[in-house]
Design an enzyme around this catalytic site. Structure first.
Site, PDB file in Angstrom:
ATOM      1  N   TYR A 149     -15.101  28.926  28.435  1.00 43.78           N
ATOM      2  CA  TYR A 149     -14.069  28.255  29.239  1.00 43.78           C
ATOM      3  C   TYR A 149     -13.866  26.823  28.748  1.00 43.78           C
ATOM      4  O   TYR A 149     -12.733  26.372  28.519  1.00 43.78           O
ATOM      5  CB  TYR A 149     -14.506  28.258  30.710  1.00 43.78           C
ATOM      6  CG  TYR A 149     -13.742  27.304  31.592  1.00 43.78           C
ATOM      7  CD1 TYR A 149     -12.476  27.622  32.064  1.00 43.78           C
ATOM      8  CD2 TYR A 149     -14.284  26.074  31.966  1.00 43.78           C
ATOM      9  CE1 TYR A 149     -11.763  26.734  32.866  1.00 43.78           C
ATOM     10  CE2 TYR A 149     -13.597  25.184  32.768  1.00 43.78           C
ATOM     11  CZ  TYR A 149     -12.327  25.515  33.214  1.00 43.78           C
ATOM     12  OH  TYR A 149     -11.641  24.640  34.002  1.00 43.78           O
TER      13      TYR A 149
HETATM   14  C1  UGA Z   1     -16.102  23.666  38.293  1.00 46.87           C
HETATM   15  C2  UGA Z   1     -14.854  24.545  38.180  1.00 46.87           C
HETATM   16  O1  UGA Z   1     -15.132  25.875  38.569  1.00 46.87           O
HETATM   17  C3  UGA Z   1     -14.259  24.555  36.826  1.00 46.87           C
HETATM   18  O2  UGA Z   1     -13.007  25.228  36.851  1.00 46.87           O
HETATM   19  C4  UGA Z   1     -14.099  23.146  36.366  1.00 46.87           C
HETATM   20  O3  UGA Z   1     -13.497  23.077  35.136  1.00 46.87           O
HETATM   21  C5  UGA Z   1     -15.464  22.483  36.361  1.00 46.87           C
HETATM   22  O4  UGA Z   1     -15.903  22.416  37.711  1.00 46.87           O
HETATM   23  C6  UGA Z   1     -15.418  21.112  35.784  1.00 46.87           C
HETATM   24  O5  UGA Z   1     -15.853  20.166  36.403  1.00 46.87           O
HETATM   25  O6  UGA Z   1     -14.986  21.008  34.668  1.00 46.87           O
HETATM   26  P1  UGA Z   1     -18.691  24.080  38.368  1.00 46.87           P
HETATM   27  O7  UGA Z   1     -19.217  22.712  38.148  1.00 46.87           O
HETATM   28  O8  UGA Z   1     -19.499  25.203  37.892  1.00 46.87           O
HETATM   29  O9  UGA Z   1     -17.233  24.284  37.728  1.00 46.87           O
HETATM   30  O10 UGA Z   1     -18.368  24.138  39.937  1.00 46.87           O
HETATM   31  P2  UGA Z   1     -18.973  24.967  41.151  1.00 46.87           P
HETATM   32  O11 UGA Z   1     -18.518  26.388  41.126  1.00 46.87           O
HETATM   33  O12 UGA Z   1     -18.657  24.195  42.371  1.00 46.87           O
HETATM   34  O13 UGA Z   1     -20.548  24.984  40.892  1.00 46.87           O
HETATM   35  C7  UGA Z   1     -21.376  23.856  41.051  1.00 46.87           C
HETATM   36  C8  UGA Z   1     -22.815  24.287  40.833  1.00 46.87           C
HETATM   37  O14 UGA Z   1     -23.191  25.171  41.886  1.00 46.87           O
HETATM   38  C9  UGA Z   1     -23.015  25.062  39.542  1.00 46.87           C
HETATM   39  O15 UGA Z   1     -24.200  24.631  38.922  1.00 46.87           O
HETATM   40  C10 UGA Z   1     -23.167  26.503  39.975  1.00 46.87           C
HETATM   41  O16 UGA Z   1     -24.037  27.269  39.192  1.00 46.87           O
HETATM   42  C11 UGA Z   1     -23.740  26.359  41.361  1.00 46.87           C
HETATM   43  N1  UGA Z   1     -23.370  27.510  42.229  1.00 46.87           N
HETATM   44  C12 UGA Z   1     -22.076  27.897  42.360  1.00 46.87           C
HETATM   45  C13 UGA Z   1     -24.360  28.176  42.914  1.00 46.87           C
HETATM   46  O17 UGA Z   1     -25.554  27.854  42.801  1.00 46.87           O
HETATM   47  N2  UGA Z   1     -24.016  29.190  43.745  1.00 46.87           N
HETATM   48  C14 UGA Z   1     -22.722  29.593  43.916  1.00 46.87           C
HETATM   49  O18 UGA Z   1     -22.458  30.540  44.701  1.00 46.87           O
HETATM   50  C15 UGA Z   1     -21.722  28.928  43.208  1.00 46.87           C
END
Ligand code: UGA
Length: 313
Positions: A149
């Site tokens: 991504y």
């Molecule tokens: C998010 C967005 O989904 C992306 O589209 C975006 O580009 C990215 O931010 C970015 O900043 O560039 P992410 O940081 O993975 O990605 O956002 P979250 O889905 O809110 O996850 C935050 C953290 O929580 C991650 O480490 C993930 O592994 C964790 N998480 C997420 C969990 O532990 N459990 C869940 O059910 C979902």
């Protein structure tokens, strides 16, 4: 001013449309309502956008008549794309290339021909940095994505910069750091955690929960877009849009437990490939050049999101 918002039915696109219409601008919004998550939620987002001054076009950027869409448009906010860091492996990668790279290149070609265009703001991502070598990470640090991504978001960002350099397309890229708040995508952490807590279901944490994120409230991201659209900036410029938090998933769950007023049932599962250990952006450049400041701290923002999903807070 007439603006085009791509991905208008999404989380950031719909919030941006509401703000622009409230300011009296004319908004054309395009969205193909893909089924990465329930298109019914996207239709609900569209229903929150007032009708006056708003035109919706249900088309895919890879096939739409972009010259017609850009006719009379002064500013494009390019929010459309295939999101989701953790799903971008395997066969799904082709979808990321289509939606993030090919669609952006097609839009940039049309932007070259658009006579009235003054600015094209591209929604880039903190995922271009991967596991950075320096925190807070600045725009001049070398990007090194950790997920497919992130590769597609960086490729599209490079396209924006090189169309600016070669053809004077007035692009600006905003690297959003994990956006949250009311209307957040249902696959993202805060939305999943809050819905699970409200339903009394276990909360699933990927890995140790020690991963750190720089979370950014959606209204602040909308403000960054407006500033990037209206201020003088060098063509091809890149800015971090980072809320300034440095908080782990486990710490977020402590805050959430305080809001819920009870202990939460947290289950830890395997870490997921593509997930970075930490994000943290320097907002110095956007503060200096655009006067942008984050205004919402994580606890207030999480409370607003909790309430928007039906919780008392
Ligand atoms: C998010 C967005 O989904 C992306 O589209 C975006 O580009 C990215 O931010 C970015 O900043 O560039 P992410 O940081 O993975 O990605 O956002 P979250 O889905 O809110 O996850 C935050 C953290 O929580 C991650 O480490 C993930 O592994 C964790 N998480 C997420 C969990 O532990 N459990 C869940 O059910 C979902």
């Amino acid at each position: 001013m007439t603006v085009l918002i791509t991905g208008v039915a999404g989380f950031v696109g719909s919030a941006l449309a509401r703000r622009l219409l409230a300011a009296g601008e004319s908004v054309v919004g395009v969205d193909s309502l893909t089924d990465y998550y329930d298109p019914g939620l996207k239709k609900e987002n569209l229903a929150t956008i007032p009708g006056e001054g708003f035109t919706f076009v249900g088309q895919d950027l890879n096939t739409a008549d972009l010259d017609a869409l850009l006719a009379g448009v002064q500013v494009v906010f390019h929010e459309a794309g295939q999101p989701g860091v953790r799903k971008s492996w395997g066969e799904d990668f082709a979808t990321y290339v289509d939606a993030n790279v090919l669609a952006t290149q097609r839009l940039l070609e049309a932007a070259r021909r658009a006579p009235d265009l003054r600015r094209l703001v591209y929604a880039s991502s903190s995922s271009v940095y991967g596991n950075a070598q320096v925190y807070p990470t600045s725009e001049d640090d070398v990007p090194s994505p950790h997920s497919p991504y992130g590769v597609t978001k960086l490729a599209a960002e490079h396209l924006c910069t090189l169309y600016a350099r070669n053809f004077d397309v007035p692009t600006v890229s905003l690297r959003y750091f994990t956006v949250y708040g009311p209307g957040q995508r249902p696959d993202m952490a805060f939305n999943r955690f809050i819905r699970a807590a409200l339903a009394g279901r276990p909360i699933e944490v990927y890995g140790s929960g020690e991963q750190i994120r720089d979370f950014t409230f959606v209204d602040d991201v909308v403000t960054a877009n407006l500033l990037a659209a209206t201020n003088p900036v060098p063509p091809g410029a890149v800015f971090n849009v980072s809320g300034g938090t440095s908080i782990s998933v486990n710490e977020v769950l402590d805050v959430l437990s305080g809001i819920a007023g009870r202990r939460l049932d947290v289950r830890r599962t395997e870490a997921v490939a593509g997930d970075v250990v930490r994000t943290g952006g320097s907002a110095d450049r956007i503060r200096r050049q655009l006067g942008w400041e984050p205004t919402v701290d994580v606890e207030s923002g999480l409370r607003a999101q909790w309430r928007s999903l039906g919780g008392d807070a």
